[in-house]
Write a protein that holds these residues in place. Structure first.
Motif, PDB file in Angstrom:
ATOM      1  N   GLU A  93       0.740  -0.635  -0.131  1.00 23.00           N
ATOM      2  CA  GLU A  93      -0.303  -0.521   0.932  1.00 23.00           C
ATOM      3  C   GLU A  93       0.782   1.289  -0.101  1.00 23.00           C
ATOM      4  O   GLU A  93       1.980   1.218   1.171  1.00 23.00           O
ATOM      5  CB  GLU A  93      -0.829  -0.198   0.858  1.00 23.00           C
ATOM      6  N   HIS A 157      -8.278   2.471  -3.285  1.00 21.74           N
ATOM      7  CA  HIS A 157      -8.713   1.519  -1.979  1.00 21.74           C
ATOM      8  C   HIS A 157      -9.499   1.687  -1.161  1.00 21.74           C
ATOM      9  O   HIS A 157      -8.994   3.003  -0.844  1.00 21.74           O
ATOM     10  CB  HIS A 157      -7.398   0.342  -1.808  1.00 21.74           C
ATOM     11  N   ASP A 205      -9.241  -4.701   3.328  1.00 17.03           N
ATOM     12  CA  ASP A 205      -8.068  -4.867   4.341  1.00 17.03           C
ATOM     13  C   ASP A 205      -8.622  -4.667   5.610  1.00 17.03           C
ATOM     14  O   ASP A 205      -7.826  -4.360   6.767  1.00 17.03           O
ATOM     15  CB  ASP A 205      -8.685  -2.941   4.695  1.00 17.03           C
TER      16      ASP A 205
HETATM   17 ZN   LIG Z   1      -4.442  -1.136   3.631  1.00 17.64          ZN
END
Ligand SMILES: [Zn+2]
Length: 253
Positions: A93, A157, A205
């Motif tokens: 990420e 995201h 997540d």
């Molecule tokens: Zn994340």
């Protein structure tokens, strides 16, 4: 039904072996394990494959999260990412977070985030890798930087940003991913409503806590159900479409 959880912090998931088995039972065929810093990248690179079970495969992604910018370790982290780039399905990420702690009022901290993000975007372009992007409070900066870096494939995201940033990222063929927060987050629901199914993938997540419950990859089904409800489509159509999208982005067969 086949599902892909495209963004998970597996190193923080409790009883991981059992969690992965539960994911396989509900139809998850792939999980993308993202790294955030030097240590989690190491873990993702060397540990995740041990947890493959049945048809479910875990794929590594290496990142440098805007919350984890230890200036002393940025270079070693980037070096590690470059050295292992061939073995990963994505970079992530990474991204920008202007709402994080003291960053809000500190231009130097924002610039440090942009510098690190730019480095990763360049690596992504040079190696034709997709990027899994964290974007909070830096909405347009983040989208513009991705476009300017000429990155071909990007997933914003858990997107909760304003319509102008969403419109722009979609015009460039980028994607957003839906989390279980799609059940209740006004901003996230609006983003999903305004994004064609062709540009949506699913994720959890994990182990993020949603409505008091720690998530795990099996909960990607919750994201699936909310997207189906918001789009007025059947669960099977949304599953098929989002899995197809994820396979195409991350080159997973
Ligand atoms: Zn994340």
């Amino acid at each position: 039904m086949e599902l892909i959880d495209t963004h998970v912090h597996l190193e923080d998931v409790e009883n991981l072996g059992d969690a992965i088995k539960r994911a396989a039972e509900v139809g998850v065929i792939a999980v993308i394990a993202v790294g955030s810093d030097y240590d989690s990248n190491l873990w993702v690179m060397y540990e995740v494959r041990k947890y493959d079970v049945g048809k479910l495969r875990i794929y590594p992604a290496l990142g440098l999260h805007p919350w984890n910018l230890d200036a002393a370790r940025i270079e070693t982290t980037i070096e590690f990412i470059k050295n292992n780039i061939e073995k990963v399905v994505a970079l992530g990420e990474v991204g920008l977070d202007y709402w994080y702690k003291n960053v809000r009022k500190d231009e130097n901290e924002k610039e440090l985030q942009r510098k690190a993000f730019r480095r990763i975007l360049d690596i992504a372009r040079e190696n034709d890798k997709p990027v899994s992007i964290h974007n909070r409070g830096a909405w347009m900066d983040c989208v513009n930087m991705t476009i300017e870096a000429n990155v071909k494939k990007a997933v914003f995201h858990w997107f909760t940003g304003p319509d102008d940033a969403l419109k722009k990222l979609l015009e460039h063929g980028y994607y957003i991913s839906a989390t279980p927060a799609a059940a209740y987050s006004k901003e996230h629901r609006r983003a999903i409503l305004n994004t064609p199914l062709e540009n949506i993938i699913l994720e959890t997540d994990s182990p993020v806590v949603y409505s008091g419950e720690a998530s795990e990859p099996a909960h990607v089904v919750k994201a699936l159900k909310s997207v189906a409800e918001l789009k007025g489509e059947s669960i099977s159509v949304v599953a098929e479409k989002t899995t197809e999208n994820a396979k195409r982005i991350f080159k997973i067969n």
